[in-house]
Design a protein around this motif. Sequence first.
Motif, PDB file in Angstrom:
ATOM      1  N   SER A  44      -9.941  23.317 -12.285  1.00 30.50           N
ATOM      2  CA  SER A  44     -11.007  22.378 -12.598  1.00 30.50           C
ATOM      3  C   SER A  44     -10.994  21.266 -11.562  1.00 30.50           C
ATOM      4  O   SER A  44      -9.926  20.744 -11.234  1.00 30.50           O
ATOM      5  CB  SER A  44     -10.812  21.791 -14.005  1.00 30.50           C
ATOM      6  N   CYS A 100      -7.373  21.429 -18.412  1.00 30.96           N
ATOM      7  CA  CYS A 100      -8.779  21.500 -18.000  1.00 30.96           C
ATOM      8  C   CYS A 100      -9.718  21.070 -19.126  1.00 30.96           C
ATOM      9  O   CYS A 100     -10.711  20.369 -18.894  1.00 30.96           O
ATOM     10  CB  CYS A 100      -9.133  22.917 -17.574  1.00 30.96           C
ATOM     11  N   HIS A 101      -9.421  21.494 -20.347  1.00 27.91           N
ATOM     12  CA  HIS A 101     -10.344  21.284 -21.457  1.00 27.91           C
ATOM     13  C   HIS A 101     -10.146  19.943 -22.162  1.00 27.91           C
ATOM     14  O   HIS A 101     -11.071  19.431 -22.801  1.00 27.91           O
ATOM     15  CB  HIS A 101     -10.198  22.414 -22.487  1.00 27.91           C
ATOM     16  N   GLU A 102      -8.946  19.362 -22.070  1.00 24.52           N
ATOM     17  CA  GLU A 102      -8.652  18.173 -22.865  1.00 24.52           C
ATOM     18  C   GLU A 102      -8.438  16.911 -22.035  1.00 24.52           C
ATOM     19  O   GLU A 102      -8.163  15.853 -22.586  1.00 24.52           O
ATOM     20  CB  GLU A 102      -7.418  18.434 -23.738  1.00 24.52           C
ATOM     21  N   GLN A 137      -4.923  25.597 -18.767  1.00 26.91           N
ATOM     22  CA  GLN A 137      -6.163  25.705 -19.545  1.00 26.91           C
ATOM     23  C   GLN A 137      -6.379  24.475 -20.417  1.00 26.91           C
ATOM     24  O   GLN A 137      -7.486  23.939 -20.502  1.00 26.91           O
ATOM     25  CB  GLN A 137      -6.129  26.973 -20.402  1.00 26.91           C
TER      26      GLN A 137
END
Length: 582
Positions: free
Chosen positions: A294, A324-326, A321
Amino acid sequence: MDKGGLADWDITKDSLTGSSPLVRRMINGVSGPRTTTVLHVGRVAVCVGMLLPGNSRWRGVGSLYLGATSALLGPRHHYGGEGSDQVATLVQVATGTARLVPSPAAKDALLWYVALQANLSYTVSGWVKLLGRPWRDASALGGVMRTRTYGHEGMFRWTQEHPRAAKLLTHGVLALECLFPLAYLRDGKLTRPVIASAAAFHLANGYFMGLGRFATAFPSMHPLVAYTSAPRTHPAVAGRDDRAVPAAFALLAGGVAAAVGTAVQRRLRVTEGWHTSRTLTTRHKNQLQYEVYSPGDDRQPVVVLASGLLSTSEHYAWIAQRLCHETRYGVITYARAGYAGSRRKAATPFYLSESVDDLVDLVNGAVAPHRKVILIGHSIGGELARRAALVLGDRIHGIAYLDSSHPDQFNRAGNTVAKPLAGHFTAMSRALRLGTGILLNRPAGIGELPQNYQKKAFAQYADSRMWEAARREWKAVQDDFRTFSGQLGRITGVPGLVISAQRTVDRSPEQLLMHRELADAHVGAPTECAVIEGASHEGLLVNNRYANQVTDRVISFFGDLDQRSKATGPDRFVTLKKEALK
């Protein structure tokens, strides 16, 4: 078999975790104490009957019963099992079936099967030993004889007092195993000396190493070797059907072709990376393959994840992962030179400083100059991150050490695995270059990664390049760490998060002290130390549960820093760092 005993089935059955439901049901059905006892009583009765004279078909039934119950009870008696059990089961099932089948061609095919297995068991064992230096320099015999499990004090002393004779004996064993198929030359005239030497070898193993069952199991294959090596003009083998031999060679050729094809396919999967992979050339002319999970917020730091020895960047999948999302951080993983699609082009001898320079060049080349960097390193990757931070200076926003190596660990925590590990890397690299990767099982750790990462990670594990890179790095680590003396270099003004795996510090409490020293090396900035309960060294990354705990710690630690930085401003934040340290 009592509760809590070594053969308590409630504990031992865990060895069947990876088996199919049908296999687990079958073995569970015969593993109760009463059923196990009944099967063993039946085995004793059949064995007594097999010792009686006669050549009836019932002997075939008895052999099949012994072979089948050996296979079923193998997991039940997991502790104490050895190669002799496998050989005995193989011979009993094959010869029992040969007694019962009506076709002479099928009988000969079964006997050839055992004979070929005998040749494989000796020949492969011998050539594998040749890959290890201890067998080539003849130190292996003394090394085995000095152990408590398989050793013999008198024999060990003899190897030390008569090194030349011990060397001849060791090389003689190697010659016997590697050249066992010579029994088939000259119309079988060499069969008797070959199998007599092998039988003597097993008798010696039984006496000196306590492997008594080897003295009966392996020689049980010798009559079949004698039968198949005799010329067809001999009355005892007249009419023998030898079509199993070309069929076996055809299968072998097919297996070799499949192995080569699999190796080529995996090499391509390894080197091509992901469809979004990028490359960067370092000052050492090494080509590093890296992945931008990201880009993150342009105003936020970029997390760069450095993997450990013999570890892939895919091992960070769970952590990457979530980051990237949090978070709004950028996230980058990379493969060191020799791993995945990264290539080592440097013409100079390899030193650990080369990997540090590569990491520094990656940060400067892949991360925008105005953005700071959070380095996260696992195992040796943690030490590389620490050294890179000393060079990168103000570009570092923080470092997270995940069960990190320490340059003084060999001196303080011991170096008992150094030689075996180096030999293991070398042997695996050589074996995989021969195409044996098709025989590898997927390691449990790789099986815990997200599904879409497992194939890529396993392809790297089964490729010789990764093992060769690990061997090169391990040698450099030993040379570098042995010269370490004094204190760790201070890292001023850089926050440090140190996370340890409980199993690592339980095995070596000194490791926990060294991890705390990593935190203490960060001067003038907040630090934090944590131990993830139940986690192993690799489990910190690959196990979803532990990886989430690690990610929680990383997000919380650096999130708190960011919040305080916004609330206080840059000048007062430096003051708060000093106060936090106090």
